[in-house]
Every structure is written in structure tokens, then in C-alpha cells.
Design a protein around this motif. Structure first.
Motif, PDB file in Angstrom:
ATOM      1  N   ARG A 155       0.813  -1.216   0.000  1.00 40.61           N
ATOM      2  CA  ARG A 155       0.000   0.000   0.000  1.00 40.61           C
ATOM      3  C   ARG A 155       0.846   1.266   0.000  1.00 40.61           C
ATOM      4  O   ARG A 155       0.423   2.292  -0.531  1.00 40.61           O
ATOM      5  CB  ARG A 155      -0.935   0.002   1.212  1.00 40.61           C
ATOM      6  CG  ARG A 155      -1.929  -1.144   1.211  1.00 40.61           C
ATOM      7  CD  ARG A 155      -2.809  -1.116   2.460  1.00 40.61           C
ATOM      8  NE  ARG A 155      -3.637  -2.313   2.549  1.00 40.61           N
ATOM      9  CZ  ARG A 155      -4.806  -2.449   1.952  1.00 40.61           C
ATOM     10  NH1 ARG A 155      -5.294  -1.456   1.230  1.00 40.61           N
ATOM     11  NH2 ARG A 155      -5.499  -3.569   2.071  1.00 40.61           N
ATOM     12  N   ASP A 156       2.002   1.217   0.629  1.00 38.53           N
ATOM     13  CA  ASP A 156       2.889   2.377   0.705  1.00 38.53           C
ATOM     14  C   ASP A 156       4.313   1.948   0.373  1.00 38.53           C
ATOM     15  O   ASP A 156       4.764   0.876   0.800  1.00 38.53           O
ATOM     16  CB  ASP A 156       2.886   2.981   2.111  1.00 38.53           C
ATOM     17  CG  ASP A 156       1.504   3.400   2.563  1.00 38.53           C
ATOM     18  OD1 ASP A 156       1.057   4.474   2.130  1.00 38.53           O
ATOM     19  OD2 ASP A 156       0.882   2.644   3.346  1.00 38.53           O
ATOM     20  N   ALA A 157       5.008   2.798  -0.371  1.00 34.72           N
ATOM     21  CA  ALA A 157       6.408   2.548  -0.699  1.00 34.72           C
ATOM     22  C   ALA A 157       7.208   3.809  -0.385  1.00 34.72           C
ATOM     23  O   ALA A 157       6.798   4.917  -0.739  1.00 34.72           O
ATOM     24  CB  ALA A 157       6.555   2.170  -2.174  1.00 34.72           C
ATOM     25  N   TRP A 158       8.356   3.644   0.292  1.00 40.16           N
ATOM     26  CA  TRP A 158       9.164   4.771   0.749  1.00 40.16           C
ATOM     27  C   TRP A 158      10.623   4.590   0.353  1.00 40.16           C
ATOM     28  O   TRP A 158      11.123   3.473   0.249  1.00 40.16           O
ATOM     29  CB  TRP A 158       9.132   4.883   2.280  1.00 40.16           C
ATOM     30  CG  TRP A 158       7.816   5.175   2.904  1.00 40.16           C
ATOM     31  CD1 TRP A 158       6.753   4.319   3.032  1.00 40.16           C
ATOM     32  CD2 TRP A 158       7.422   6.398   3.535  1.00 40.16           C
ATOM     33  NE1 TRP A 158       5.720   4.933   3.696  1.00 40.16           N
ATOM     34  CE2 TRP A 158       6.103   6.209   4.025  1.00 40.16           C
ATOM     35  CE3 TRP A 158       8.052   7.624   3.742  1.00 40.16           C
ATOM     36  CZ2 TRP A 158       5.415   7.208   4.703  1.00 40.16           C
ATOM     37  CZ3 TRP A 158       7.354   8.620   4.425  1.00 40.16           C
ATOM     38  CH2 TRP A 158       6.057   8.417   4.892  1.00 40.16           C
ATOM     39  N   PHE A 159      11.287   5.704   0.152  1.00 39.35           N
ATOM     40  CA  PHE A 159      12.754   5.707   0.157  1.00 39.35           C
ATOM     41  C   PHE A 159      13.205   6.969   0.871  1.00 39.35           C
ATOM     42  O   PHE A 159      12.763   8.078   0.530  1.00 39.35           O
ATOM     43  CB  PHE A 159      13.356   5.669  -1.249  1.00 39.35           C
ATOM     44  CG  PHE A 159      14.859   5.603  -1.198  1.00 39.35           C
ATOM     45  CD1 PHE A 159      15.504   4.396  -0.995  1.00 39.35           C
ATOM     46  CD2 PHE A 159      15.640   6.756  -1.297  1.00 39.35           C
ATOM     47  CE1 PHE A 159      16.890   4.324  -0.898  1.00 39.35           C
ATOM     48  CE2 PHE A 159      17.020   6.692  -1.214  1.00 39.35           C
ATOM     49  CZ  PHE A 159      17.647   5.475  -1.002  1.00 39.35           C
ATOM     50  N   ALA A 160      14.067   6.794   1.858  1.00 37.99           N
ATOM     51  CA  ALA A 160      14.668   7.913   2.585  1.00 37.99           C
ATOM     52  C   ALA A 160      16.177   7.826   2.392  1.00 37.99           C
ATOM     53  O   ALA A 160      16.785   6.815   2.745  1.00 37.99           O
ATOM     54  CB  ALA A 160      14.309   7.850   4.067  1.00 37.99           C
ATOM     55  N   GLY A 161      16.751   8.870   1.802  1.00 42.42           N
ATOM     56  CA  GLY A 161      18.180   8.819   1.510  1.00 42.42           C
ATOM     57  C   GLY A 161      18.853  10.157   1.693  1.00 42.42           C
ATOM     58  O   GLY A 161      18.204  11.183   1.887  1.00 42.42           O
ATOM     59  N   PHE A 162      20.168  10.155   1.609  1.00 42.54           N
ATOM     60  CA  PHE A 162      20.934  11.379   1.776  1.00 42.54           C
ATOM     61  C   PHE A 162      22.237  11.281   0.999  1.00 42.54           C
ATOM     62  O   PHE A 162      22.717  10.203   0.651  1.00 42.54           O
ATOM     63  CB  PHE A 162      21.215  11.654   3.262  1.00 42.54           C
ATOM     64  CG  PHE A 162      21.829  10.490   3.996  1.00 42.54           C
ATOM     65  CD1 PHE A 162      23.201  10.275   3.992  1.00 42.54           C
ATOM     66  CD2 PHE A 162      21.021   9.598   4.684  1.00 42.54           C
ATOM     67  CE1 PHE A 162      23.762   9.196   4.671  1.00 42.54           C
ATOM     68  CE2 PHE A 162      21.562   8.511   5.355  1.00 42.54           C
ATOM     69  CZ  PHE A 162      22.936   8.306   5.356  1.00 42.54           C
ATOM     70  N   GLY A 163      22.783  12.453   0.727  1.00 42.68           N
ATOM     71  CA  GLY A 163      24.043  12.566   0.010  1.00 42.68           C
ATOM     72  C   GLY A 163      24.322  14.032  -0.250  1.00 42.68           C
ATOM     73  O   GLY A 163      23.394  14.827  -0.421  1.00 42.68           O
ATOM     74  N   GLY A 164      25.591  14.399  -0.241  1.00 46.27           N
ATOM     75  CA  GLY A 164      25.920  15.800  -0.438  1.00 46.27           C
ATOM     76  C   GLY A 164      25.322  16.647   0.664  1.00 46.27           C
ATOM     77  O   GLY A 164      25.535  16.408   1.856  1.00 46.27           O
ATOM     78  N   GLU A 165      24.522  17.627   0.309  1.00 45.75           N
ATOM     79  CA  GLU A 165      23.942  18.548   1.285  1.00 45.75           C
ATOM     80  C   GLU A 165      22.466  18.284   1.574  1.00 45.75           C
ATOM     81  O   GLU A 165      21.845  19.035   2.321  1.00 45.75           O
ATOM     82  CB  GLU A 165      24.081  19.993   0.780  1.00 45.75           C
ATOM     83  CG  GLU A 165      25.512  20.427   0.543  1.00 45.75           C
ATOM     84  CD  GLU A 165      25.583  21.829  -0.028  1.00 45.75           C
ATOM     85  OE1 GLU A 165      24.548  22.527  -0.017  1.00 45.75           O
ATOM     86  OE2 GLU A 165      26.660  22.218  -0.486  1.00 45.75           O
ATOM     87  N   LEU A 166      21.896  17.234   0.990  1.00 45.08           N
ATOM     88  CA  LEU A 166      20.453  17.038   1.090  1.00 45.08           C
ATOM     89  C   LEU A 166      20.069  15.719   1.742  1.00 45.08           C
ATOM     90  O   LEU A 166      20.751  14.704   1.590  1.00 45.08           O
ATOM     91  CB  LEU A 166      19.809  17.099  -0.291  1.00 45.08           C
ATOM     92  CG  LEU A 166      19.888  18.432  -1.043  1.00 45.08           C
ATOM     93  CD1 LEU A 166      19.205  18.299  -2.387  1.00 45.08           C
ATOM     94  CD2 LEU A 166      19.256  19.542  -0.221  1.00 45.08           C
ATOM     95  N   VAL A 167      18.944  15.762   2.450  1.00 45.43           N
ATOM     96  CA  VAL A 167      18.273  14.574   2.965  1.00 45.43           C
ATOM     97  C   VAL A 167      16.894  14.551   2.311  1.00 45.43           C
ATOM     98  O   VAL A 167      16.145  15.526   2.401  1.00 45.43           O
ATOM     99  CB  VAL A 167      18.107  14.633   4.497  1.00 45.43           C
ATOM    100  CG1 VAL A 167      17.399  13.379   5.001  1.00 45.43           C
ATOM    101  CG2 VAL A 167      19.451  14.804   5.168  1.00 45.43           C
ATOM    102  N   THR A 168      16.551  13.444   1.661  1.00 43.40           N
ATOM    103  CA  THR A 168      15.336  13.418   0.851  1.00 43.40           C
ATOM    104  C   THR A 168      14.510  12.183   1.169  1.00 43.40           C
ATOM    105  O   THR A 168      15.037  11.074   1.270  1.00 43.40           O
ATOM    106  CB  THR A 168      15.682  13.430  -0.649  1.00 43.40           C
ATOM    107  OG1 THR A 168      16.497  14.566  -0.929  1.00 43.40           O
ATOM    108  CG2 THR A 168      14.430  13.479  -1.498  1.00 43.40           C
ATOM    109  N   VAL A 169      13.200  12.397   1.309  1.00 45.48           N
ATOM    110  CA  VAL A 169      12.261  11.304   1.553  1.00 45.48           C
ATOM    111  C   VAL A 169      11.213  11.317   0.452  1.00 45.48           C
ATOM    112  O   VAL A 169      10.662  12.370   0.115  1.00 45.48           O
ATOM    113  CB  VAL A 169      11.589  11.447   2.929  1.00 45.48           C
ATOM    114  CG1 VAL A 169      10.429  10.459   3.067  1.00 45.48           C
ATOM    115  CG2 VAL A 169      12.601  11.212   4.036  1.00 45.48           C
TER     116      VAL A 169
END
Length: 660
Positions: A562-576
Motif C-alpha cells: 500500500r505504501d512505498a518509501w525511500f529515505a536517503g541522503f548525500g551531499g547537502e540534502l536529505v530526501t524522503v
């Protein structure tokens, strides 16, 4: 012998002949005429009284020159580029001599092609519109002239009643008797709404093209004239292709009515239109919706015009929108998911990009902030961080075999088990069995406290399913909590406002540096970085690799996909990134390593924090070489909002669990 009187012969009576009556002259025709005359006179008298009563109730016209406006709030990104403007943005009143003839011709071709020939009401257009609506059984045309529209905009409410329509006509007559045609046209162009908070041609020119109205070319004039039919629907901010198509129709009408030559139409269609940089990112409206209430609260109820410098980076914002749109438009990559959201933060919590859904025009619901969805295995980051705080290491071994806690027996993704494995491998492969075992070993309460310490604000249920993310969070708080895994272990509060200034430049609010609270010790921080790197290198998040730009991350997939996520980071950003369906319906086996990881990779590849050399303005809005809408007499079309319901034509005329 003479007869006596008594014996006299009786006189013979003449037979009485009945007198013939003269036939009466028929009065039938005269009677009907007299009746009609009396009825007509009575109706006329009633109509006259009714009109007098309506005229007596006409609004005050003494404030014709006054402009009622609300305070305007202009939002800029961190480098000073305009993002959006809220409130009534009124430019200075342009004179008819300053307005390009091309813009005047474009407006008249679309709104009122017989403007200089009628007396306020276009009888031909009105009759044609009424017949067309009756034939179609719905509203397809309207008969309001430009003067009537001005009367309605200046003095009347939008209600659709016979009374309001009559008042509109009376006021149109008054305007025509009081002002010249050029003066009426000037008033109209300085008061009409062009969308995006822009009232009047001067404000619209600045809003969409960053120039004064006198500098507009033919194509830009056609685009502005096209907005009048439905400002939101045809706005280049919301849909560049639709705006271009509409501008093309305006050019066609200008050519058909002899206002431009065929060659001028070709030249205009061949010249790209560049919408101002700040106005070309419709998805940024989700971000503006999020911070606008905060601005009003900080500025107080009686604030005037404001300039707000935000944390957003418009180039990163475009990259996020484009990557999300590209992945979700392809059924093979969307995998049965209809919606998605993305939040990207700097390490201190400053929001650099926020996309609350696939289309702001279609849905203003901000999924990045308001959608509470189960994070699934993306929550395991807090489970393992808690375990490391308790003394475990990435190389410790745990059993990846079926596990049960009471009568609850969660299974691994696809039912696969690997026996004894390290915690590093268990995290990279998103083992449910190992996550449940170490959660029970280190304590659910400790996990919940750590997640709250890092920034999870939603209520956590401290039960046996906590380890697998069986509760609801939103992407924004997940991004804030993950920031600690990227910035050295410090808590980051998501925020979007840097500076608020009033019209004079005086500072109303300025964000102050906040002392960062350490929420992860060095040992836990370093061990978590190893685990995140493994997920992207060879684990479930391999699709998030972007030329070495991704340093680490974690996937998450909930029960029944029902839900799919990716939480990642690199360089200057954290992104979900979250992907799913608004109605919580299952997807077609979309996992965190699928659509979300793909969106993430596309975003970080183009984001400026990863070395993008240039700052592209995006493709210019291109007009079509040929008309793309059916030809129709647009001079008889009333500008209606796209959301308007179909009305009677006469009335309208008058008026879960799992791993990856």
C-alpha cells in the motif's frame, strides 16, 4: 239598412311582421386588440416599476476609481527568485496609450469583437449565445460584453439571478454614457483578474513575464488575453501546454478577425514565450500553502504587503517535480500507484524542495505534510540505531528465521530467510525477523524514545509491531528525523522561512540560528552510516544509486504494497519519497526500491547541490503552429471558472506491515 254600431263589421288585423334587427357589427378583432393593449400597458407599467426598483437598488458608483485590495505576500526562494504571490497584487494603472495595440486587439478578439460598435449590450451576440445554449442544452456561449463584465467586476456580486443580470445591463448603459470606449477598455484592463493573484495588465505582465505591459510582444499579449476565459485553467504556471494551446487559439481569432496578418500570426507562433522563472514551478504551491499560515502568524493580523525569503531552492524544486512526474507518468515504473510526494531538506532542516502530489491543479492536498501513512521498513533505521546505542555492532549475528511474539508471527518479504546473518546484512536486505528480534532485545520503549528524539512527532504505538513501522507518519517528519543520520547526529527542525520584510524593507521576522541538539553519539552515527551505505550499494535500495551521489538510504514497503518509501541522503540534502494511493488501495507490488528509489535518483542527479553547473530556466512555452481547439466565436464566450457546474442555459445566460 244601416248597420248599428253593435253590428259593425270587425276590422281585419294586418298580420304583424316581426321587425328585422340590424345585424351588429362584429367587435371581436377590436376586443382582442384592446385586451392585448391593456395587458401590454399593464405589463409595461409593472416592468417599468420593477426596473425603477432595481435601479434604485443599484450599487454606489462613486468609488469607481477606488481599488479594494488585500495585502499581497510575495514569496522568494533562498537566492531571491520569485516563487509565488498570494493576495491581491495590483500593478499601477496603465493608460490606454501604454497598453500595446496587440494586447488590446487580442482581448477584443477573445472577449468582445464588436466592442466599438455596440452601446453596452451586444444584441447579436446575446441572441446567438442564447440559441446556442438552448440547442446544446448547456452553457456553451455567453453574451456578456466587455462593458457588462466591467460592470459586474466593479459593482456586482457573482450571483446568477435575473435581478443581477438586469442590474449588470443597466450599469453597462451607465458606463457607456459616462465614459468613452477607450476609457472603458482602460478600466477593464486595469481591473480584470489574470490569475496568480495578479489584477490588471501591469501586475500580470510582471507576474508572468517580469516586464512592464508596454514591453509585451504579440505572443505574450495573446497568452494574457487567453487567461481571461479561465485564469487558473489556462495559467502557464499550472499547465504550460494548455496555456500555449489557448494562446494559439487567440492568435487564430486575431487573424480571422483581421487584427493581424497571417505572417504576423506565423511569426508570433514561432517565437518562444519565456514565463518568468519564479512563475514556472507549479508544484512549489504546496510549499507556499505550508508556510503561508506561518507567515501570517509571525506578521500579525494587520500586516500590509510582505516580502518573504524562504528556504526553497527553485532549481531543486523543478528537479524534484520533473523526476516525480517522469516516474509516475509511466505505468511500468509507477506500478499501480497514483500519487507521490517528496521532501528534501538541507542538513539543518531547511526545506529545499517539496512536492505534495503529482498535480497541484488537480489536488491541493499536500501529501508531503498532511498524508499520514505507515513507513514500513523505513522505520527500521530507528530500531537499529537503538540497538547500537544498547551496545550491538553491525557485525553481530542474529537469526533470520521465522519469528513469533505471542500469537503474532510477521514474515519476511517474499517469505525468504537466510539463517544467521550480520545486522549489516539484515538491514540491507530489510529482514523483518531480525528487526523484530533486536527490537524485543533492546526494548520497544527505547526505540520510541529515540525516534521522538530525532524528530518523529506523530504518536507512536509502543507495541510488538513498532519495529516494522506499523503506525502513521508523514514524509516531512521522516525527512527531519533522517537528517540526524546525515549531519553528524544533530536534530534538525524542518523549516521554510528565512526572512519577512514589509513594503518599506523593515524586518518583520528573521530566523535565528538554533543551537543544534546532539541526538546521536559518534559511535551510533558511524555504525548507522555503514548500514545505510550497504542498502544502496547492494541491498534493497540499489535503484537509488545516482552516479555515486547517494551516500546512503533505506527503503520501506507496507503490507499489501500500500505504501512505498525511500529515505536517503548525500551531499547537502536529505530526501524522503513516498508513493502510493490516496484511498490506501494496494499498488501493483510497488516497493521502496521501485518508484520511490527511481524518483530519488532522478532528483539528486539534477539537484544543484550535487554539482549542477548551470541554472536552466526550463523549456520556453512554445505556441502551436496550428489551432488546437475548435473554432468558435469567442467574442460571445463568458469567462467561467473551469470548476463551474453545468447549469440551465437560460439561467446561465441570465446570469501496513512488511519488508522490502
Amino acid at each position: 239598412m244601416p248597420r248599428s254600431a253593435n253590428t259593425a263589421r270587425p276590422q281585419r288585423r294586418r298580420p304583424v311582421t316581426p321587425r328585422r334587427r340590424k345585424p351588429r357589427r362584429s367587435k371581436g378583432g377590436f376586443g382582442w386588440f384592446k385586451a392585448f393593449f391593456v395587458l401590454g400597458a399593464a405589463a409595461g407599467l409593472v416592468l417599468a416599476v420593477w426596473l425603477v426598483l432595481i435601479a434604485r437598488d443599484l450599487p454606489d458608483t462613486s468609488g469607481l476609481a477606488d481599488v479594494e485590495r488585500t495585502a499581497a505576500i510575495s514569496f522568494y526562494d533562498q537566492t531571491g527568485r520569485l516563487i509565488a504571490r498570494r493576495g491581491s497584487a495590483h500593478g499601477r494603472a496603465a493608460t490606454i496609450d501604454e497598453i500595446p495595440p496587440a494586447l488590446v486587439d487580442a482581448v477584443l478578439a477573445v472577449e468582445d469583437r464588436r466592442f466599438y460598435g455596440h452601446f453596452g449590450v451586444d444584441v447579436i451576440g446575446t441572441g446567438r449565445a442564447l440559441l446556442a445554449n438552448l440547442r446544446a442544452g448547456r452553457v456553451v456561449q455567453g453574451g456578456s460584453t466587455l462593458t457588462q463584465q466591467l460592470a459586474k467586476n466593479l459593482f456586482l456580486t457573482p450571483e446568477r439571478t435575473l435581478r443581477r443580470k438586469v442590474q449588470e445591463v443597466l450599469l453597462a448603459f451607465w458606463l457607456e454614457s459616462r465614459f468613452s470606449k477607450d476609457e472603458i477598455l482602460e478600466l477593464y484592463l486595469n481591473r480584470v483578474y489574470f490569475g496568480g493573484g495578479a489584477w490588471g495588465v501591469e501586475a500580470a505582465s510582471a507576474r508572468y513575464f517580469g516586464k512592464t505591459v508596454s514591453e509585451l510582444n504579440l505572443g505574450e499579449s495573446a497568452l494574457l488575453a487567453g487567461l481571461l476565459k479561465a485564469p487558473s485553467r489556462y495559467s502557464p504556471v499550472n499547465d504550460a501546454d494548455r496555456a500555449a494551446a489557448r494562446a494559439t487559439v487567440v492568435l487564430d481569432l486575431m487573424e480571422q478577425t483581421g487584427r493581424i496578418t497571417p505572417q504576423e500570426r506565423i511569426d508570433a507562433a514561432s517565437t518562444p514565450i519565456r514565463v518568468s522563472r519564479g512563475a514556472s514551478s507549479p508544484g512549489a504551491q504546496y510549499f507556499i500553502d505550508w508556510i503561508a499560515p506561518q507567515v501570517r502568524e509571525l506578521a500579525g493580523p494587520d500586516h500590509g504587503d510582505l516580502r518573504v525569503t524562504t528556504t526553497l531552492d527553485i532549481v531543486a524544486q523543478r528537479a524534484a517535480e520533473q523526476s516525480l512526474a517522469r516516474t509516475m507518468a509511466n505505468p511500468d515504473t509507477a506500478r499501480g500507484a497514483s500519487e507521490a510526494a517528496l521532501v528534501s531538506l538541507a542538513h539543518d532542516g531547511a526545506v529545499r524542495a517539496m512536492v505534495g502530489g503529482r498535480s497541484y491543479t488537480a489536488s491541493q492536498f499536500n501529501r508531503a505534510v498532511l498524508a499520514q501513512r505507515q513507513p514500513g521498513s523505513a522505520f527500521k533505521a530507528f530500531v537499529y540505531a537503538s540497538a547500537f546505542e544498547a551496545g550491538l555492532t553491525p557485525d553481530d549475528i542474529r537469526s533470520d528465521t521465522p519469528v513469533a511474539v505471542g500469537d503474532w508471527a510477521p514474515a519476511n518479504y517474499n517469505g525468504e530467510y537466510r539463517g544467521d546473518i550480520t545486522l549489516r546484512e539484515a538491514f540491507a536486505r530489510s529482514s523483518n525477523a531480525v528487526a523484530v528480534r533486536i527490537a524485543e532485545e533492546t526494548g520497544r520503549g527505547h526505540i520510541a524514545r529515540l525516534a521522538t528524539r530525532l524528530g518523529i512527532e506523530s504518536r507512536l504505538r509502543v507495541d510488538r509491531s513498532l519495529a516494522l513501522g506499523a503506525y502513521e507518519v508523514n514524509p516531512l517528519e521522516m525527512a527531519g528525523a533522517y537528517a540526524a543520520f546525515a549531519n553528524g547526529g544533530y536534530r534538525a527542525e524542518p523549516h521554510g522561512i528565512l526572512l519577512i520584510e514589509d513594503r518599506s524593507g523593515a524586518v518583520v521576522y528573521e530566523a535565528q540560528p538554533v543551537g543544534h541538539e546532539r541526538v546521536l553519539d559518534d559511535r551510533t552515527y558511524a555504525r548507522m552510516r555503514q548500514l545505510f551505505s550497504s542498502v544502496v550499494s547492494w541491498g534493497t535500495g540499489r535503484n537509488a544509486q545516482a552516479g555515486g551521489l547517494t551516500e546512503g538510504g533505506k527503503t520501506g514497503t507496507t503490507n499489501e504494497f500500500r505504501d512505498a518509501w525511500f529515505a536517503g541522503f548525500g551531499g547537502e540534502l536529505v530526501t524522503v519519497v513516498w508513493v502510493g494511493n490516496d484511498d490506501n488501495a494496494p499498488t501493483e507490488r510497488a516497493t521502496g526500491g521501485g518508484p520511490p528509489a527511481s524518483i530519488y535518483a532522478g532528483f539528486v542527479t539534477a539537484a544543484p547541490q550535487y554539482g549542477l553547473a548551470s541554472d536552466p530556466a526550463g523549456a520556453p512555452l512554445a505556441l502551436m503552429p496550428e489551432a488546437v481547439e475548435p473554432d468558435q466565436p469567442v467574442s460571445e464566450i463568458v469567462a467561467e471558472p473551469p470548476e463551474a457546474e453545468e447549469r440551465d442555459p437560460i439561467a446561465a445566460f441570465l446570469a501496513g506491515l512488511g519488508g522490502d
